[in-house]
Structures are given as structure tokens and as C-alpha cells.
Motif scaffolding. Sequence first.
Motif, PDB file in Angstrom:
ATOM      1  N   LYS A 190       0.765  -0.979   0.119  1.00 17.04           N
ATOM      2  CA  LYS A 190       0.032  -0.161  -0.045  1.00 17.04           C
ATOM      3  C   LYS A 190       0.949   1.295   0.065  1.00 17.04           C
ATOM      4  O   LYS A 190       0.533   2.348  -0.651  1.00 17.04           O
ATOM      5  N   ASP A 191       1.720   1.220   0.815  1.00 18.91           N
ATOM      6  CA  ASP A 191       2.459   2.578   1.144  1.00 18.91           C
ATOM      7  C   ASP A 191       3.894   2.426   0.114  1.00 18.91           C
ATOM      8  O   ASP A 191       4.885   3.459   0.433  1.00 18.91           O
ATOM      9  N   SER A 192       4.029   1.505  -0.622  1.00 19.09           N
ATOM     10  CA  SER A 192       5.452   1.577  -1.174  1.00 19.09           C
ATOM     11  C   SER A 192       5.416   1.225  -2.781  1.00 19.09           C
ATOM     12  O   SER A 192       4.174   0.853  -3.218  1.00 19.09           O
ATOM     13  N   VAL A 193       6.335   1.402  -3.369  1.00 18.28           N
ATOM     14  CA  VAL A 193       6.139   1.282  -4.893  1.00 18.28           C
ATOM     15  C   VAL A 193       6.309  -0.103  -5.191  1.00 18.28           C
ATOM     16  O   VAL A 193       6.918  -0.951  -4.565  1.00 18.28           O
ATOM     17  N   PHE A 194       5.371  -0.353  -6.313  1.00 13.86           N
ATOM     18  CA  PHE A 194       5.651  -1.913  -6.829  1.00 13.86           C
ATOM     19  C   PHE A 194       5.259  -1.780  -8.559  1.00 13.86           C
ATOM     20  O   PHE A 194       5.024  -0.703  -8.937  1.00 13.86           O
ATOM     21  N   ARG A 195       5.505  -3.062  -8.947  1.00 15.76           N
ATOM     22  CA  ARG A 195       5.460  -2.941 -10.530  1.00 15.76           C
ATOM     23  C   ARG A 195       4.487  -3.964 -10.575  1.00 15.76           C
ATOM     24  O   ARG A 195       4.086  -4.797 -10.060  1.00 15.76           O
ATOM     25  N   ILE A 196       3.924  -3.864 -12.038  1.00 16.78           N
ATOM     26  CA  ILE A 196       2.972  -4.619 -12.464  1.00 16.78           C
ATOM     27  C   ILE A 196       3.325  -5.104 -13.933  1.00 16.78           C
ATOM     28  O   ILE A 196       4.116  -4.526 -14.740  1.00 16.78           O
ATOM     29  N   ILE A 197       2.975  -6.410 -14.473  1.00 16.02           N
ATOM     30  CA  ILE A 197       3.182  -7.016 -15.588  1.00 16.02           C
ATOM     31  C   ILE A 197       1.878  -6.610 -16.649  1.00 16.02           C
ATOM     32  O   ILE A 197       0.822  -7.104 -16.200  1.00 16.02           O
ATOM     33  N   THR A 198       2.324  -5.819 -17.499  1.00 10.97           N
ATOM     34  CA  THR A 198       1.033  -5.562 -18.255  1.00 10.97           C
ATOM     35  C   THR A 198       1.050  -6.139 -19.737  1.00 10.97           C
ATOM     36  O   THR A 198       2.089  -6.906 -20.051  1.00 10.97           O
ATOM     37  N   SER A 199       0.085  -5.878 -20.641  1.00 11.15           N
ATOM     38  CA  SER A 199       0.053  -6.696 -21.816  1.00 11.15           C
ATOM     39  C   SER A 199       1.086  -5.900 -22.695  1.00 11.15           C
ATOM     40  O   SER A 199       1.314  -6.557 -23.853  1.00 11.15           O
ATOM     41  N   ASN A 200       1.442  -4.811 -22.529  1.00 17.77           N
ATOM     42  CA  ASN A 200       2.291  -3.869 -23.377  1.00 17.77           C
ATOM     43  C   ASN A 200       3.795  -4.339 -23.248  1.00 17.77           C
ATOM     44  O   ASN A 200       4.025  -5.280 -22.143  1.00 17.77           O
ATOM     45  N   LYS A 201       4.987  -3.969 -23.712  1.00 18.49           N
ATOM     46  CA  LYS A 201       6.161  -4.317 -23.862  1.00 18.49           C
ATOM     47  C   LYS A 201       6.955  -3.574 -22.849  1.00 18.49           C
ATOM     48  O   LYS A 201       8.194  -3.601 -22.777  1.00 18.49           O
ATOM     49  N   PHE A 202       6.483  -2.429 -21.992  1.00 15.82           N
ATOM     50  CA  PHE A 202       7.301  -1.690 -21.254  1.00 15.82           C
ATOM     51  C   PHE A 202       6.956  -1.721 -19.663  1.00 15.82           C
ATOM     52  O   PHE A 202       5.996  -2.351 -19.460  1.00 15.82           O
ATOM     53  N   ASP A 203       7.681  -1.547 -19.128  1.00 19.65           N
ATOM     54  CA  ASP A 203       7.833  -1.541 -17.697  1.00 19.65           C
ATOM     55  C   ASP A 203       6.578  -0.559 -17.096  1.00 19.65           C
ATOM     56  O   ASP A 203       6.876   0.558 -17.413  1.00 19.65           O
ATOM     57  N   VAL A 204       5.974  -0.708 -16.048  1.00 22.43           N
ATOM     58  CA  VAL A 204       5.197   0.012 -15.424  1.00 22.43           C
ATOM     59  C   VAL A 204       5.194  -0.277 -13.735  1.00 22.43           C
ATOM     60  O   VAL A 204       5.201  -1.144 -13.248  1.00 22.43           O
ATOM     61  N   ILE A 205       5.413   0.926 -13.115  1.00 23.75           N
ATOM     62  CA  ILE A 205       5.628   1.083 -11.775  1.00 23.75           C
ATOM     63  C   ILE A 205       4.492   1.838 -11.262  1.00 23.75           C
ATOM     64  O   ILE A 205       4.019   2.903 -11.889  1.00 23.75           O
ATOM     65  N   ILE A 206       4.018   1.299 -10.260  1.00 21.63           N
ATOM     66  CA  ILE A 206       2.903   1.750  -9.551  1.00 21.63           C
ATOM     67  C   ILE A 206       3.337   2.663  -8.378  1.00 21.63           C
ATOM     68  O   ILE A 206       4.037   2.006  -7.668  1.00 21.63           O
ATOM     69  N   VAL A 207       3.010   4.047  -8.361  1.00 23.09           N
ATOM     70  CA  VAL A 207       3.489   4.664  -7.202  1.00 23.09           C
ATOM     71  C   VAL A 207       2.228   5.015  -6.165  1.00 23.09           C
ATOM     72  O   VAL A 207       1.273   5.243  -6.961  1.00 23.09           O
ATOM     73  N   PRO A 208       2.385   5.032  -4.938  1.00 22.39           N
ATOM     74  CA  PRO A 208       1.284   4.911  -3.816  1.00 22.39           C
ATOM     75  C   PRO A 208       0.556   6.482  -4.162  1.00 22.39           C
ATOM     76  O   PRO A 208       1.375   7.484  -4.173  1.00 22.39           O
TER      77      PRO A 208
END
Length: 515
Positions: free
Chosen positions: A76-94
Motif C-alpha cells: 500500500k505505501d510502497s512502490v511496486f510494479r505490474i506486468i501489463t500486456s504492453n512491452k514496457f515496464d509499469v511502476i505503480i506509485v502510492p
Amino acid sequence: MATTETLLQTLAAKLPLVLSTAGVLLAVFLAQVLLKGSPLANLPVALDDLPSDEKRRQAYLTRAKEVYSSGYKKFKDSVFRIITSNKFDVIIVPPKYLNELKSLPDDTVSFDGAIEQTMHAKYTKLEVGHKLIPHIVKSNLTPSLVRLNPTIAEEVQESFRREMPECDDWTPININYKLLRVVAMVSGRVFIGPELSRSEEYVDAAINYTLDLMHARRAVDTMRPWLRPFLANRLPEVRKLNERLAQADAFIRPIVADRRKLKKGEAPDDMLQWMLDGQSERFGGEYKTETLARLQLGISFAAIHTTTMTTTNVFYNLAAYPEYVSVLREEIRDVLAQHNNTFTSAALQAMKKVDSFIKETMRLDPAGFSSFQRRVNKPFTLSNGQVIPANVMIEVPAHALAQDPEVFENPSQFDPWRFYNIRQKAREQGAVEEAAQNQFVSVNPLVLTFGYGRHACPGRFFAANEIKMIIANTILMYDMRLMDGHEKRYPNIEFGVTSIPDPTKELLFRRVQIA
């Protein structure tokens, strides 16, 4: 010849040593890379219980809402990443870092760069980065709404007369289809003017450009990146999109030519004219007609389908919860009676329960599960010391935030007066800013319908007024309910990050019975 033979013999003798040395250097290089590691390697990943990134990618396609939600709850309070259908990296920021993110310069986190990358603007020819349009929306459109609202209201009423049947008895209607046409005509009256706004060629282009654009984007997305410069423009979907752009150029060209001949004071009061008047060296000089056509279609892409989806979602809730319609109808009638039966800006602002109903609808059923998409061009560091590397996309988990019980009480429940009550309580406590932040049109860090920061949707004031007028006019004229056999609201269709109201569903409409 002898010298050549000697050279070859020497090279042959030393070749194993050369290859061995090259192999050692390659091994050292690979070891350095592996030891250095990816800057993302230490970030936790959503759905880390799945065995591979490919499984996570498949999960994103079919249940992205769960991907964002589970990642938000776990990290919840930290950065994490998700794997999407696209080819680029996505980082989720709280969300708690939103104020930090919005302060970063555009050359560090790029709003336009995110659109260019996700929409493949190089091949779809989506006009990105033009400063003229945001300037005109903020400097011309929004300040003009007080003046334009009566015209917009008339266009809403005329469009409904054209599109809706009599409905003397309960009549099934595909409201999403009707709204697409109504929104295209109403928006077109402001975007492109009365010459074209009701013409079928404009309505068709305004509605179907978005569909053609999304088909082309998906086609390019499935192509290997190294092939795109050679083959992307040959894709059937891209060719069809180019044909759509050429058609728009053809029907806008004579309008632009006529507008350029008009004397000052003779020109219509619409966005096309503001674009023509606003061209200057500051905004790239005088635009070619084909550029103006692409910009107009880009405005349609940004406005028509999003406004239609929001309004369709509201209608699905009105039909699913008919007990609230009489309350809304009473408010609309009372407000209009106090404002000479005219949809003025003051009247629209006074429809506080209508406003709350719309905002609550978008809290529960947003168009997407994330917000604040940006491409990171330069590394930056959050206040907790977390470094966000370059060449990634960042997002904020908007829907997961709106479903957080620590943010909203009973978050999964549809409460039409949720924001009305928040605003009333804030006023009673003298918290004027909090009351203002909980309007539908407001940019709020807890409900990210319109984004956040300086790139928050500049057209939201026009969109909010248009949506309210459509809803208010419909509630005054019709009762509505779900089709027979349906007791619950129609579920939205979800794919990837997107959530849309099912466009195939019908609602039953009947004209309000006057006693």
C-alpha cells in the motif's frame, strides 16, 4: 603472395587465443550486467504468487482490476510494479506521493510521452504535444461557458428531439448509441461550429475516429518493435485510420477556407475559430488544414467517448436505482425555477445532488483503473529514498484508492449522496476548500477521474456541464428502468486497464406522466 600466406598462417595460429580473449571479455561484460542487475529487480511485483511474468501478463488482460487492487493492498505505501500486456515496464506509485509527482518537470515525467508511447502516435498520427489546444481550452472554452451554456442546452434538447423516439409507453432504447450521437452533436456545436456539427459526415467521423484509432493502436502494439518502422504504415488498421484523417481534412478544408475570409466580428463563437485566431509563432505558426483536421479529431477522441461512457454509466445507475430519480427530478425542477428555467452556470452548480450522483458513479465505475500515467525520461527519487529509473511508465492505482475503506466508508456500496453529504458537512464546519474539492468537476487526490496536477483534464468543466444538461433534461422528460428480467445494474466490460459500460444493453424509457 608469400606475405599474404604468412599473415594468414600467423592469424590462424593465434585465432584460438583471439577467440578465447573475446570470450573472456564477453563473459566479463555479461557478468557486470548481471551483477549490476535491473533497476526494477528489487521492486515487488503484483500477483507475485503466480509462477511467471507471462501468467501475470495474462492476468492483467482478464482481471486488471484485481492486479491493481491486490498490489495496492499488499504494498500500500510502497512502490511496486505490474506486468501489463504492453512491452514496457509499469511502476505503480502510492497515491500519497501525488503532490511530489505533480511537482516534477515535464522533462522528467512526461504526460505527452506517455500518450505517444501507449498510442503509438508516430504511426497513428495522433496529434500530441501541441500547446495550442490546452491553451484554448483554458483561455477560451472554460471562460466562455457562462456565455455558451444556453446554446449548449438548446443543442442538447434539439439532439434529443432528433434521436429519441416518443416513448409514450415503455420503449427499449440502446442509450449508449443514442448518447454517442447526442454527445457528438452537442460537442461538435462547440468544437467545430454549426456548419458541420449536425451533419452525418461529421457525426460519423467524430464517433468512429476513436474506434479506428484504437484498432490501429492495437494492431501496431502486436507488431514487433523493430518491424514497426518498416511495416506499421502498411497495416490495414493504420491505412483505414489514414483514410479517416483524409476524409476529415476534406470536409473541414472548405469550412476553414471560408472562415479565413471572414472579417473580425463575423466569425462564429467556437473552438475551430479560436484555433484559427490563436495560431501564432508561440504555438508553431499557422497550421495546415490537415493539421487542424487531426487536432479536431484528437479533441473528439479526448471528449466524445469519455463523456458518453460517463453518461451511460449514470443512466445505468438511474435505471438500477429508480428510487433516487424522484429526488433528482425535484432538485432539477426547483433549481431551474430559481434560474428562469435556464441552464446557467449558476443553475448547474446548484444541482448538488445531481453532481454527487455523477461523482459517485465515477468513483465506482471509472473509465480506467489507474491514473496519472507518465513516461519517466529522467530518474528521480521519492521522499522515501526510492529511485524511479528512466524509461519506465508510472501510474497511480486510482480505483484501488477509491475502494479503500480507510478513504471511503463502505466503499463498495453505491451511495448517490456520498459527496453531497461530504460537501454539506464541510460547509457546516467552514471547510470551504474541502467542500469545493468534492464537486464532480474538481481535481481531487482521492478521486482521480480527471487526473491530477497541471495536466488534469482541461476540458472537464465543459464535459461536466454537458453531462449535467443531458442527465437533467432526460430526468425531466423520462422515467427509466432496466429491461424486464434484470434486477441489478448491468456490469461493465473490463479489458486490461479499461472499464466501459456494456454498449449492447438497452434500457426502458417512458415519458414522464403528467397528472
